[in-house]
Design a protein around this motif. Structure first.
Motif, PDB file in Angstrom:
ATOM      1  N   SER A 112       0.827  -1.199   0.000  1.00 38.52           N
ATOM      2  CA  SER A 112       0.000   0.000   0.000  1.00 38.52           C
ATOM      3  C   SER A 112       0.867   1.258   0.000  1.00 38.52           C
ATOM      4  O   SER A 112       2.045   1.228   0.367  1.00 38.52           O
ATOM      5  N   PRO A 146       1.177   5.441   1.109  1.00 36.51           N
ATOM      6  CA  PRO A 146       0.622   6.394   2.077  1.00 36.51           C
ATOM      7  C   PRO A 146      -0.057   7.572   1.397  1.00 36.51           C
ATOM      8  O   PRO A 146       0.199   7.879   0.228  1.00 36.51           O
ATOM      9  N   SER A 169      -0.871  11.816   1.781  1.00 31.69           N
ATOM     10  CA  SER A 169      -0.140  12.965   2.305  1.00 31.69           C
ATOM     11  C   SER A 169      -1.018  13.814   3.212  1.00 31.69           C
ATOM     12  O   SER A 169      -2.169  14.113   2.861  1.00 31.69           O
ATOM     13  N   GLU A 207      10.061   0.227  -2.042  1.00 27.88           N
ATOM     14  CA  GLU A 207       9.425   1.096  -1.062  1.00 27.88           C
ATOM     15  C   GLU A 207      10.453   2.078  -0.512  1.00 27.88           C
ATOM     16  O   GLU A 207      11.532   1.673  -0.090  1.00 27.88           O
ATOM     17  N   GLN A 233      11.716   5.569   5.624  1.00 31.33           N
ATOM     18  CA  GLN A 233      10.865   6.409   6.471  1.00 31.33           C
ATOM     19  C   GLN A 233      11.025   7.883   6.095  1.00 31.33           C
ATOM     20  O   GLN A 233      12.087   8.295   5.666  1.00 31.33           O
ATOM     21  N   PHE A 284       7.928   7.108   4.875  1.00 31.36           N
ATOM     22  CA  PHE A 284       6.961   6.461   3.999  1.00 31.36           C
ATOM     23  C   PHE A 284       6.111   5.460   4.782  1.00 31.36           C
ATOM     24  O   PHE A 284       4.875   5.505   4.759  1.00 31.36           O
ATOM     25  N   LEU A 293       3.758   7.048   7.594  1.00 29.54           N
ATOM     26  CA  LEU A 293       2.514   7.623   7.078  1.00 29.54           C
ATOM     27  C   LEU A 293       1.577   6.530   6.574  1.00 29.54           C
ATOM     28  O   LEU A 293       0.364   6.597   6.783  1.00 29.54           O
ATOM     29  N   ARG A 294       2.124   5.535   5.937  1.00 29.25           N
ATOM     30  CA  ARG A 294       1.284   4.448   5.425  1.00 29.25           C
ATOM     31  C   ARG A 294       0.547   3.738   6.559  1.00 29.25           C
ATOM     32  O   ARG A 294      -0.639   3.420   6.449  1.00 29.25           O
ATOM     33  N   ASP A 295       1.243   3.502   7.669  1.00 27.64           N
ATOM     34  CA  ASP A 295       0.661   2.721   8.755  1.00 27.64           C
ATOM     35  C   ASP A 295      -0.210   3.547   9.699  1.00 27.64           C
ATOM     36  O   ASP A 295      -1.121   3.000  10.328  1.00 27.64           O
ATOM     37  N   SER A 296       0.062   4.850   9.811  1.00 30.05           N
ATOM     38  CA  SER A 296      -0.592   5.633  10.865  1.00 30.05           C
ATOM     39  C   SER A 296      -1.460   6.773  10.375  1.00 30.05           C
ATOM     40  O   SER A 296      -2.365   7.204  11.101  1.00 30.05           O
ATOM     41  N   PHE A 297      -1.200   7.305   9.165  1.00 24.47           N
ATOM     42  CA  PHE A 297      -1.994   8.435   8.692  1.00 24.47           C
ATOM     43  C   PHE A 297      -3.169   7.937   7.867  1.00 24.47           C
ATOM     44  O   PHE A 297      -3.023   7.029   7.045  1.00 24.47           O
ATOM     45  N   ARG A 298      -4.331   8.534   8.090  1.00 22.70           N
ATOM     46  CA  ARG A 298      -5.527   8.208   7.331  1.00 22.70           C
ATOM     47  C   ARG A 298      -6.177   9.489   6.834  1.00 22.70           C
ATOM     48  O   ARG A 298      -6.227  10.494   7.550  1.00 22.70           O
TER      49      ARG A 298
END
Length: 241
Positions: free
Chosen positions: A91, A93, A95, A223, A226, A228, A231-236
């Motif tokens: 997946s 992330p 922005s 990939e 960081q 990267f 943000l992918r795991d924690s930002f929605r």
């Protein structure tokens, strides 16, 4: 960094001043006057805690393109909170800058759960701000803070499946006739990420092919490092899972 954290703290703890708060219709008219003609933009983000990593961003009416650079390049295109194509296997992330100024902002904020009929005035740092959605002492409900003079977004807070997310925008400057932030801080999943923003273009930010999935190189890419993965795991994006 200290100044940015102080601004975020002040925004989160600002004391309301009871006064007339413009209704949703008036807000929409004022935002259209100040930012409505800006249909697209191009900017780049760098991360003080992660030197050598940058991401170039293009945005047009909710559609976007990202190009992460850290040795190699990783590219993705999408719309709002959806990734429609990328070169990485996993997946990609989103922005935090994509929640700064969205199409039809008042309607969109309402869809994010912000009650624009509730609000007050306070101070975010040294700037008077309009706080929409909730008393600032309540950190568990969606809210948007706007600069009282030009309605530039200062803070957006919303729930997600990863927990409450707060994005604060600061260090505003006038660029090509618009007020734009040069720094942002996002709080997510108990962590925090700061970024510097450099604006390249406002309006005319790329043609249709730039945002099209068919325009992506079919070759797979590695990939990036960081932040990267952070943000992918924690930002929605609001409303996205």
């Amino acid at each position: 960094m200290k100044t940015l954290l102080t601004l975020l703290l002040l925004c989160l703890t600002a004391l309301p001043v009871h006064a007339f708060v413009p209704d949703g219709e008036e807000l929409a008219v004022r935002l259209q006057k100040n930012y409505g003609p800006m249909r697209s933009w191009q900017a780049s983000m760098t991360f003080p805690a992660y030197p050598g990593v940058s991401v170039d961003l293009w945005y047009a009416n909710g559609r976007w393109r990202q190009e992460w650079t850290a040795g190699g390049t990783a590219v993705a295109v999408g719309a709002l909170g959806n990734v429609v194509g990328s070169c990485v296997v996993g997946s990609f992330p989103l922005s935090p800058l994509f929640v700064w100024l969205v199409p039809h902002p008042v309607e969109t904020w309402q869809s994010w759960g912000v009650d624009v009929t509730v609000g007050g005035y306070g101070f975010c740092g040294e700037d008077a701000c309009l706080m929409l959605g909730v008393d600032p002492a309540d950190a568990d409900r969606p809210t948007v803070y706007l600069n009282n003079e030009d309605l530039a977004p200062l803070l957006v807070r919303y729930p997600s499946d990863a927990g409450m997310i707060t994005v604060a925008f600061s260090d505003y400057q006038t660029y090509a006739g618009y007020r734009v932030p040069r720094k942002l801080t996002v709080r997510m999943g108990g962590g925090e990420l700061a970024a510097d923003v450099e604006w390249t273009r406002l309006n005319n930010a790329g043609g249709e092919e730039l945002y099209a999935r068919d325009g992506l190189d079919p070759a797979l890419c590695a990939e990036p490092p960081q932040p990267f993965g952070l943000l992918r795991d924690s930002f929605r994006y609001p409303g996205a899972q």
